[in-house]
Design an enzyme around this catalytic site. Sequence first.
Site, short mmCIF file in Angstrom:
data_model
loop_
_atom_site.label_atom_id
_atom_site.label_comp_id
_atom_site.label_asym_id
_atom_site.label_seq_id
_atom_site.Cartn_x
_atom_site.Cartn_y
_atom_site.Cartn_z
N ASP A 72 6.59 -3.08 3.45
CA ASP A 72 5.17 -3.27 3.75
C ASP A 72 4.41 -1.96 3.93
OD1 ASP A 72 6.56 -2.89 6.31
OD2 ASP A 72 4.63 -3.33 7.22
N ASP A 75 7.98 1.78 6.67
CA ASP A 75 9.32 1.41 7.13
C ASP A 75 10.07 0.72 6.00
OD1 ASP A 75 8.16 -1.11 6.99
OD2 ASP A 75 7.69 -1.17 9.12
N TYR A 224 3.59 -8.32 13.16
CA TYR A 224 2.60 -9.10 12.41
C TYR A 224 2.42 -10.48 13.05
CZ TYR A 224 2.79 -5.50 8.79
OH TYR A 224 2.71 -4.31 8.12
N GLU A 469 0.07 6.41 8.41
CA GLU A 469 0.94 5.43 7.75
C GLU A 469 0.14 4.63 6.72
OE1 GLU A 469 4.47 2.24 8.78
OE2 GLU A 469 2.95 2.63 10.30
#
Length: 629
Positions: A72, A75, A224, A469
């Site tokens: 995603d 990571d 999430y 990120e």
Amino acid sequence: MEKFMTPLLLLLCLPLALAGHDYGQALSKSILFFEAQRSGYLPHNQRVTWRANSGLNDGKASGVDLVGGYYDAGDNVKFGLPMAFTVTMMSWSIIEYGKQMAASGELGHAMNAIKWGTDYFIKAHPQPNVLYGEVGDGNTDHNCWQRPEDMTTDRRAYKIDPSNPGSDLAGETAAAMAAASIVFRHSDPAYSSELLRHAYQLFDFADKYRGKYDSSITVVQKYYRSISGYNDELLWAAAWLYQASGDQHYLDYLGKNGDSMGGTGWGMTEFGWDVKYPGVQTLVAKILMQGKAGHYAPVFERYQQKAEYFMCSCLGKGSRNVQKTPGGLIFRQRWNNMQFVTSASFLATVYSDYLASAGRDLKCSAGNVAPAELLGFAKSQVDYILGDNPRATSYMVGYGNNYPQRVHHRASSIVSIKVNPSFVSCRGGYATWFSSKGSDPNLLVGAVVGGPDAYDNFGDRRDNYEQTEPATYNNAPILGILARLNAGHGGYNQLLPVIVPAPTPVVTKPSPAPKPKTIPPTKPKTTPAPASSSGPIAIQQKLTTSWISNGKKYYRYSTIVTNKSAKTLKNLKLSISKLYGPLWGLTNLGNAYGFPSWLNNLAAGKSLEFVYIHTANAADVSVSAYTLA
């Protein structure tokens, strides 16, 4: 924080700025990013060559093949909900602007990016009422800093089923499969039908066995969590299934459940992987403007009112408006704010075209707004991402001359396994690579990072995950906007039935770096400094925008320094006087300014750009020292 609307409105009046960015190059790069996020066996035509196969045993312990899909963000976990939203938004981008993508030679790459996700979802949906929604878990993964190719973390698979439902996850995945089926309908009818079959089953599963997926897959809650619940995803899936199938059942679902499930009631200022209401409302407004609402027209008009509430809030012309940074960027939260910027800008782009096709204006509490102004807002946000901001920083890695060098991304920050196959351990990666102050050894081309804070400040540090990120769902919505800005509209009716053209094979060629922008907007009553030259060094200043805050008028200047010689320019020192505000893009040496930290020389014919903001005419900039080698 005071919200500055004036700069945005001023920017919307600058048609010359359209030539300022290479949107085609940005589109190519933004699609390329998805190849760096691939999990599984990489194909022979993989263009991000520093990546290798990974996650090859995913699902094995559960007796199912879950190899493939996307990581995603920075990571190595495969999270189903944001992955499905990513595929839905990539598909929507192609549905609306596939012709523009085809014209730029990128349609095939974009469709490959979608298929990489849908192939995985087919695997993750082995039975009508079973869907695997996660592989790996954030807790063990975030404890390690390893390349995907070296992963030693837990790769357990997590699923939803009738006993452990997840209507939001199944609904979003149904939406992704339905939207993707439209993309492949012309070029691969059999695959399109297969995707639609999965979409039907997933919607039925989501609607019949209701529940939040994070109550069933509890390990996802820190990462999430579905704050908005599942009603928005059920409506979202129904809207996409109607678009894909034309089946009256899904139109009935939208008409009969719009009030009770929030579609007509929630006026939102956020759209993303969790909150789908503005997306549903925009799609239903399209159905209404297409003349397909039938006797549900009164209900669909209420959906549309909420869609327009969202659009007006983005423009600063609603009853409750989104917050913006002083530089004009939508600001929702500190952590990965850019996801909301790209998704909102996409909705503004498509809705602008819907309105133009219908011959309508946007109705805001502050008055009617022409469709072009809505598109201008989206363009201003994309331009900010690409470098038109107070820091003159591109928040798309690899685009422009000044972009993040220390991205919070495991694969990018660790030397490629093809360069050094030595195993990188879980904690060893933190010690050697995460803590490194150097630039990433692998350039994560096209990644849109989290972006600046509420005051346009940004820290290019690997440990600054809130800002550095990237994420797949940051990039997915921007594909459509970039295609639209790059190739224009073409004058066709955006409300007519969609036919996505078949992609044509293209030979990928490296795009040249964009030249520094020197096109000024309409100037206020000030006198910008003329271009100057000191032997082999040329200096050109341009006023790029201005705005009023608390009674003061602020000006933003862009300064281009060009090495006109045939040699490499080193040890540059600039003298800058009559500067009364902040400056970005140079290093303050005390009594002079030198190269920025990411640059130590300037090759022959190359340029650098720095910007500053203050309340006066242009500062005096001159060369005080340099060497040529």
